[in-house]
Scaffold this motif. Sequence first.
Motif, PDB file in Angstrom:
ATOM      1  N   UNK A 101      53.504  47.089  50.754  1.00  0.00           N
ATOM      2  CA  UNK A 101      52.429  46.352  51.431  1.00  0.00           C
ATOM      3  C   UNK A 101      51.414  45.767  50.454  1.00  0.00           C
ATOM      4  N   UNK A 102      51.489  46.156  49.173  1.00  0.00           N
ATOM      5  CA  UNK A 102      50.581  45.615  48.152  1.00  0.00           C
ATOM      6  C   UNK A 102      51.388  45.076  46.979  1.00  0.00           C
ATOM      7  N   UNK A 103      50.911  43.968  46.400  1.00  0.00           N
ATOM      8  CA  UNK A 103      51.540  43.378  45.222  1.00  0.00           C
ATOM      9  C   UNK A 103      50.476  43.032  44.196  1.00  0.00           C
ATOM     10  N   UNK A 104      50.774  43.247  42.906  1.00  0.00           N
ATOM     11  CA  UNK A 104      49.925  42.722  41.837  1.00  0.00           C
ATOM     12  C   UNK A 104      50.836  42.008  40.845  1.00  0.00           C
ATOM     13  N   UNK A 105      50.277  41.020  40.127  1.00  0.00           N
ATOM     14  CA  UNK A 105      51.117  40.183  39.283  1.00  0.00           C
ATOM     15  C   UNK A 105      50.616  40.016  37.864  1.00  0.00           C
ATOM     16  N   UNK A 106      51.547  39.652  36.992  1.00  0.00           N
ATOM     17  CA  UNK A 106      51.229  39.329  35.602  1.00  0.00           C
ATOM     18  C   UNK A 106      52.097  38.138  35.192  1.00  0.00           C
TER      19      UNK A 106
ATOM     20  N   UNK B   3      55.614  38.129  37.122  1.00  0.00           N
ATOM     21  CA  UNK B   3      56.286  39.345  37.570  1.00  0.00           C
ATOM     22  C   UNK B   3      55.378  40.070  38.556  1.00  0.00           C
ATOM     23  N   UNK B   4      55.982  40.575  39.647  1.00  0.00           N
ATOM     24  CA  UNK B   4      55.228  41.241  40.706  1.00  0.00           C
ATOM     25  C   UNK B   4      55.717  42.675  40.875  1.00  0.00           C
ATOM     26  N   UNK B   5      54.783  43.618  40.865  1.00  0.00           N
ATOM     27  CA  UNK B   5      55.116  44.987  41.238  1.00  0.00           C
ATOM     28  C   UNK B   5      54.542  45.247  42.623  1.00  0.00           C
ATOM     29  N   UNK B   6      55.332  45.910  43.476  1.00  0.00           N
ATOM     30  CA  UNK B   6      54.906  46.184  44.839  1.00  0.00           C
ATOM     31  C   UNK B   6      54.773  47.670  45.087  1.00  0.00           C
ATOM     32  N   UNK B   7      53.805  48.046  45.911  1.00  0.00           N
ATOM     33  CA  UNK B   7      53.611  49.466  46.210  1.00  0.00           C
ATOM     34  C   UNK B   7      53.326  49.661  47.692  1.00  0.00           C
ATOM     35  N   UNK B   8      53.482  50.894  48.132  1.00  0.00           N
ATOM     36  CA  UNK B   8      53.191  51.218  49.531  1.00  0.00           C
ATOM     37  C   UNK B   8      51.708  51.524  49.688  1.00  0.00           C
ATOM     38  N   UNK B   9      51.258  51.575  50.927  1.00  0.00           N
ATOM     39  CA  UNK B   9      49.849  51.824  51.220  1.00  0.00           C
ATOM     40  C   UNK B   9      49.571  53.323  51.202  1.00  0.00           C
ATOM     41  N   UNK B  10      48.550  53.714  50.453  1.00  0.00           N
ATOM     42  CA  UNK B  10      48.159  55.122  50.475  1.00  0.00           C
ATOM     43  C   UNK B  10      46.642  55.247  50.575  1.00  0.00           C
TER      44      UNK B  10
ATOM     45  N   UNK C  33      54.767  52.552  42.881  1.00  0.00           N
ATOM     46  CA  UNK C  33      55.493  51.286  42.800  1.00  0.00           C
ATOM     47  C   UNK C  33      56.916  51.456  43.323  1.00  0.00           C
ATOM     48  N   UNK C  34      57.285  50.627  44.297  1.00  0.00           N
ATOM     49  CA  UNK C  34      58.615  50.734  44.891  1.00  0.00           C
ATOM     50  C   UNK C  34      59.382  49.418  44.862  1.00  0.00           C
TER      51      UNK C  34
ATOM     52  N   UNK D   4      67.258  45.230  49.847  1.00  0.00           N
ATOM     53  CA  UNK D   4      66.360  45.230  50.993  1.00  0.00           C
ATOM     54  C   UNK D   4      65.391  46.401  50.888  1.00  0.00           C
ATOM     55  N   UNK D   5      64.226  46.254  51.485  1.00  0.00           N
ATOM     56  CA  UNK D   5      63.205  47.285  51.425  1.00  0.00           C
ATOM     57  C   UNK D   5      63.626  48.468  52.302  1.00  0.00           C
ATOM     58  N   UNK D   6      63.839  49.649  51.715  1.00  0.00           N
ATOM     59  CA  UNK D   6      64.230  50.820  52.507  1.00  0.00           C
ATOM     60  C   UNK D   6      63.037  51.461  53.211  1.00  0.00           C
ATOM     61  N   UNK D   7      61.866  50.826  53.036  1.00  0.00           N
ATOM     62  CA  UNK D   7      60.635  51.313  53.677  1.00  0.00           C
ATOM     63  C   UNK D   7      60.259  52.726  53.243  1.00  0.00           C
ATOM     64  N   UNK D   8      60.437  52.983  51.950  1.00  0.00           N
ATOM     65  CA  UNK D   8      59.985  54.269  51.418  1.00  0.00           C
ATOM     66  C   UNK D   8      58.492  54.410  51.639  1.00  0.00           C
ATOM     67  N   UNK D   9      58.083  55.523  52.220  1.00  0.00           N
ATOM     68  CA  UNK D   9      56.662  55.831  52.414  1.00  0.00           C
ATOM     69  C   UNK D   9      55.924  54.724  53.179  1.00  0.00           C
TER      70      UNK D   9
END
Length: 204
Positions: A119-124, A42-49, A26-27, A110-115
Amino acid sequence: MTKSWIGASVTVVAAMLMVSEASAHTTSIGYTPGSTPGTVTFWTGSYDHGGVPSNEGIVRLQGVTNGFDQTASFNIAPTNVRPTGLVNGTNNFFWGNTDSTGRYVFPLSTDPNLFGGVVWWQGVTFTGLAAGDYFFGCGTTCGTTAQWSSLNGSGDIIRLTLGQGDVGGGAVPEPATWAMMIGGFGMVGGAMRYRRRKTTVSFA
């Protein structure tokens, strides 16, 4: 226990406790108001792996001073389409590169483009909220596969202050405001009736 504070134009805040730092993904974290008063997603975002991530995690939202305390499972499945309403630096924030202590810097606007970047989000979604300060925490339940775990581990807490415009459905007038509005309508009605009594009709 480390605390991170978010400051934005709408002074928004939430808090996050997450799992194991080693393989966390999660980033970003953001939030959007719902269509009805008191709702926030609320949305958590993560990079693609690799592959489509699973929807997982149970979160706890606690009011700092208002007594609100609810838990909920992430109920919006992962999507690779950025959720509508997330504005970087206003209601969406990112983790950045590590500082001299080895911790990932938070929050960034701003998104520092870690990893590779988010590119993915999930919400609650939570209901019954009012404007105020909240802690949003998920501890070890946030992601059993580490897909939705914080880069800074379980001691990372993010505190958010939700403004009236962030809690869904637009601003709800206070009782005193309702009284003023009703009184104003009464005065307008009285003035209109008075004008009608003063009106005369003449025929040529």
